[in-house]
Motif scaffolding. Structure first.
Motif, PDB file in Angstrom:
ATOM      1  N   LEU A 215      -2.822   2.324  -8.604  1.00 57.63           N
ATOM      2  CA  LEU A 215      -4.431   2.680  -8.245  1.00 57.63           C
ATOM      3  C   LEU A 215      -4.581   3.118  -6.864  1.00 57.63           C
ATOM      4  O   LEU A 215      -5.178   3.991  -6.467  1.00 57.63           O
ATOM      5  CB  LEU A 215      -5.227   1.415  -8.645  1.00 57.63           C
ATOM      6  CG  LEU A 215      -5.141   1.321 -10.178  1.00 57.63           C
ATOM      7  CD1 LEU A 215      -6.038   0.258 -10.513  1.00 57.63           C
ATOM      8  CD2 LEU A 215      -5.714   2.547 -11.206  1.00 57.63           C
ATOM      9  N   ALA A 216      -3.879   2.344  -5.869  1.00 56.94           N
ATOM     10  CA  ALA A 216      -3.912   2.550  -4.382  1.00 56.94           C
ATOM     11  C   ALA A 216      -3.474   4.097  -4.432  1.00 56.94           C
ATOM     12  O   ALA A 216      -4.012   4.842  -3.229  1.00 56.94           O
ATOM     13  CB  ALA A 216      -3.376   1.633  -3.442  1.00 56.94           C
ATOM     14  N   GLY A 217      -2.428   4.535  -4.871  1.00 54.21           N
ATOM     15  CA  GLY A 217      -1.894   5.737  -4.768  1.00 54.21           C
ATOM     16  C   GLY A 217      -3.164   6.819  -5.285  1.00 54.21           C
ATOM     17  O   GLY A 217      -2.991   7.691  -4.700  1.00 54.21           O
ATOM     18  N   ILE A 218      -3.492   6.524  -6.392  1.00 56.73           N
ATOM     19  CA  ILE A 218      -4.564   7.551  -7.011  1.00 56.73           C
ATOM     20  C   ILE A 218      -5.745   7.452  -6.188  1.00 56.73           C
ATOM     21  O   ILE A 218      -6.092   8.444  -5.994  1.00 56.73           O
ATOM     22  CB  ILE A 218      -4.692   6.935  -8.218  1.00 56.73           C
ATOM     23  CG1 ILE A 218      -3.416   7.130  -9.389  1.00 56.73           C
ATOM     24  CG2 ILE A 218      -6.107   7.785  -8.811  1.00 56.73           C
ATOM     25  CD1 ILE A 218      -3.945   6.148 -10.566  1.00 56.73           C
ATOM     26  N   ASP A 261       1.560   0.007  -0.764  1.00 55.41           N
ATOM     27  CA  ASP A 261       2.700   0.810  -0.960  1.00 55.41           C
ATOM     28  C   ASP A 261       2.474   2.221  -1.321  1.00 55.41           C
ATOM     29  O   ASP A 261       2.513   2.953  -0.372  1.00 55.41           O
ATOM     30  CB  ASP A 261       3.123   0.277  -2.358  1.00 55.41           C
ATOM     31  CG  ASP A 261       3.916  -1.269  -2.101  1.00 55.41           C
ATOM     32  OD1 ASP A 261       3.782  -1.706  -1.050  1.00 55.41           O
ATOM     33  OD2 ASP A 261       3.775  -2.167  -2.982  1.00 55.41           O
ATOM     34  N   MET A 262       2.059   2.548  -2.301  1.00 55.20           N
ATOM     35  CA  MET A 262       1.884   4.169  -2.727  1.00 55.20           C
ATOM     36  C   MET A 262       0.462   4.614  -1.976  1.00 55.20           C
ATOM     37  O   MET A 262       0.191   5.793  -2.416  1.00 55.20           O
ATOM     38  CB  MET A 262       1.837   4.375  -4.172  1.00 55.20           C
ATOM     39  CG  MET A 262       3.310   3.708  -4.823  1.00 55.20           C
ATOM     40  SD  MET A 262       4.637   4.723  -3.903  1.00 55.20           S
ATOM     41  CE  MET A 262       4.399   6.564  -4.025  1.00 55.20           C
ATOM     42  N   ASP A 263      -0.264   3.700  -1.231  1.00 51.52           N
ATOM     43  CA  ASP A 263      -1.381   4.263  -0.711  1.00 51.52           C
ATOM     44  C   ASP A 263      -1.137   4.969   0.384  1.00 51.52           C
ATOM     45  O   ASP A 263      -2.008   5.850   0.836  1.00 51.52           O
ATOM     46  CB  ASP A 263      -2.465   3.035  -0.099  1.00 51.52           C
ATOM     47  CG  ASP A 263      -1.736   2.605   1.180  1.00 51.52           C
ATOM     48  OD1 ASP A 263      -0.577   2.282   1.249  1.00 51.52           O
ATOM     49  OD2 ASP A 263      -2.311   2.891   2.299  1.00 51.52           O
ATOM     50  N   SER A 264       0.019   4.980   0.940  1.00 47.34           N
ATOM     51  CA  SER A 264       0.367   6.215   2.098  1.00 47.34           C
ATOM     52  C   SER A 264       0.961   7.304   1.390  1.00 47.34           C
ATOM     53  O   SER A 264       1.817   7.867   2.036  1.00 47.34           O
ATOM     54  CB  SER A 264       1.539   5.279   2.944  1.00 47.34           C
ATOM     55  OG  SER A 264       2.596   4.898   2.065  1.00 47.34           O
ATOM     56  N   LEU A 265       0.634   7.885   0.620  1.00 47.98           N
ATOM     57  CA  LEU A 265       0.760   9.284  -0.003  1.00 47.98           C
ATOM     58  C   LEU A 265       0.260  10.251   0.946  1.00 47.98           C
ATOM     59  O   LEU A 265      -0.581   9.950   1.716  1.00 47.98           O
ATOM     60  CB  LEU A 265       0.176   9.426  -1.556  1.00 47.98           C
ATOM     61  CG  LEU A 265       1.119   8.474  -2.528  1.00 47.98           C
ATOM     62  CD1 LEU A 265       0.448   8.777  -3.957  1.00 47.98           C
ATOM     63  CD2 LEU A 265       2.551   9.076  -2.511  1.00 47.98           C
ATOM     64  N   PRO A 266       0.581  11.502   0.714  1.00 52.23           N
ATOM     65  CA  PRO A 266       0.211  12.392   1.892  1.00 52.23           C
ATOM     66  C   PRO A 266      -1.466  12.500   1.999  1.00 52.23           C
ATOM     67  O   PRO A 266      -1.780  12.956   2.883  1.00 52.23           O
ATOM     68  CB  PRO A 266       1.040  13.949   1.222  1.00 52.23           C
ATOM     69  CG  PRO A 266       1.959  13.575   0.407  1.00 52.23           C
ATOM     70  CD  PRO A 266       1.698  11.931  -0.202  1.00 52.23           C
ATOM     71  N   VAL A 299       9.521  -4.239  -1.270  1.00 48.80           N
ATOM     72  CA  VAL A 299       9.255  -5.752  -0.695  1.00 48.80           C
ATOM     73  C   VAL A 299       8.115  -6.312  -1.618  1.00 48.80           C
ATOM     74  O   VAL A 299       8.183  -7.479  -1.854  1.00 48.80           O
ATOM     75  CB  VAL A 299       8.758  -5.665   0.690  1.00 48.80           C
ATOM     76  CG1 VAL A 299       8.146  -6.881   1.301  1.00 48.80           C
ATOM     77  CG2 VAL A 299       9.997  -5.290   1.756  1.00 48.80           C
ATOM     78  N   ALA A 300       7.290  -5.499  -2.141  1.00 45.94           N
ATOM     79  CA  ALA A 300       6.241  -5.976  -2.983  1.00 45.94           C
ATOM     80  C   ALA A 300       6.647  -6.523  -4.250  1.00 45.94           C
ATOM     81  O   ALA A 300       6.370  -7.477  -4.576  1.00 45.94           O
ATOM     82  CB  ALA A 300       5.126  -5.144  -3.238  1.00 45.94           C
ATOM     83  N   PHE A 301       7.761  -5.923  -4.904  1.00 46.92           N
ATOM     84  CA  PHE A 301       7.968  -6.170  -6.108  1.00 46.92           C
ATOM     85  C   PHE A 301       9.123  -7.334  -5.894  1.00 46.92           C
ATOM     86  O   PHE A 301       9.507  -8.101  -6.816  1.00 46.92           O
ATOM     87  CB  PHE A 301       8.781  -5.101  -6.847  1.00 46.92           C
ATOM     88  CG  PHE A 301       7.711  -4.330  -7.416  1.00 46.92           C
ATOM     89  CD1 PHE A 301       7.053  -4.678  -8.701  1.00 46.92           C
ATOM     90  CD2 PHE A 301       7.274  -3.050  -6.714  1.00 46.92           C
ATOM     91  CE1 PHE A 301       6.021  -3.735  -9.286  1.00 46.92           C
ATOM     92  CE2 PHE A 301       6.179  -2.352  -7.465  1.00 46.92           C
ATOM     93  CZ  PHE A 301       5.720  -2.686  -8.665  1.00 46.92           C
TER      94      PHE A 301
END
Length: 313
Positions: A215-218, A261-266, A299-301
């Motif tokens: 959801l952070a990535g989205i 984590d995936m919040d740092s997408l482009p 690291v999160a997982f």
């Protein structure tokens, strides 16, 4: 139960672990995962530095936003320079965890019928604590660094430059959080979220990390993704984890780590801001930024499975 970052229900003041009959007040899980991330990132960055040095790459030509330093200027000692940073950390902890806020502080605003007013002081303590810490740090930095400023500048000019420089980060972050809230209101978002709830059945902590991460990535924002995930699914997370004996503070730590984590997408505001400040493009720098993102995912997982194996908070 309200479920938001920093709330007293989900984040204990002093997390504890029990080894035999001895109680140790220490956020061990966060300390271990944070240390692991620092070590892994350092190893990767050192590997990339040596790789670039072998290929003959130097500092580069991207100094547009860098301050020109007078070689004859008297620079403050590093011990003095880190005081404002320490002040932020200490005051943020004090006002978040120790200071007792009075809910009556909001009464004048309630009387004025201010729109979007927080329901209680506990909803905004984390923000107030950080703002007070930053304000104190700015005052200390201005007071201690004044004598080290060059003749061509002043405290007023430095404050103006800092305020203008902050606008880029504020606008980027605000636009990303707004974008995330728009995305979360769409029917497709709930379909994706409901599908994610079915992944990792029997492992609720794994499901928390996965959902917050995606959801952070989205939404393109760590804070936005975390707040949206906890607002919509906070009750579900707490109920599922409590059913298998997982403390709320563990849920908080795992969710907080996974949100980065995936919040740092482009399209992330922090990525865009960092590249703009450094004078770089996605093509030039994003590959290494994404590599760091993958390390954060690991690291999160790792934190999830470390707790499942050891039970250490």
């Amino acid at each position: 139960m309200d479920c938001y970052p920093g709330s007293p229900q989900i984040q204990n003041i002093i997390p504890t672990i029990y080894l035999g009959t001895t109680t140790f007040a220490a956020p061990v899980l966060g300390l271990i995962c944070g240390t692991l991330l620092i070590v892994l990132c350092f190893i990767y960055l050192e590997f990339r530095r040596k790789q670039m040095a072998r290929s003959g790459e130097g500092y580069g030509n991207h100094t547009l936003n860098e301050t020109v330093i007078d070689p004859e200027a008297s620079l403050p000692p590093w011990q003095l320079s880190i005081i404002p940073l320490i002040v932020v950390l200490v005051l943020n902890f004090y006002f978040s965890m120790i200071f007792q806020w009075d809910d009556a502080l909001l009464e004048p605003f309630r009387a004025m019928n201010v729109p979007l007013l927080a329901k209680g002081v506990h909803n905004v303590v984390a923000i107030w604590a950080l703002v007070l810490g930053l304000l104190a740090a700015i005052i200390i930095a201005a007071a201690t660094g004044r004598k080290f400023m060059s003749k061509n500048t002043s405290v007023k000019a430095a404050l103006n430059a800092g305020a203008l420089g902050s606008l880029l980060a504020i606008m980027n972050t605000a636009s990303e959080v707004g974008y995330g809230n728009v995305i979360s209101s769409l029917p497709g978002f709930m379909e994706v979220a409901d599908a994610l709830l079915g992944i990792g059945q029997g492992m609720p902590l794994f499901n928390v990390a996965l959902m917050v991460n995606i959801l952070a990535g989205i939404t393109g924002s760590a804070s936005g993704g975390l707040s949206i995930a906890l607002d919509i699914f906070g009750q579900h997370f707490l109920a599922e984890t409590a059913a298998v004996g997982i403390p709320a503070e563990v849920v908080h730590r795992i969710a907080a780590m996974a949100s980065g984590d995936m919040d740092s997408l482009p399209h992330n505001g922090a990525v865009i801001t960092t590249l703009a400040i450094c004078g770089l493009t996605h093509r030039e720098a994003y590959k290494d930024m994404f590599a760091i993102t993958l390390l954060k995912v690991v690291v999160a997982f790792f934190g999830v499975f470390f707790y499942m194996l050891t039970g250490i908070v």
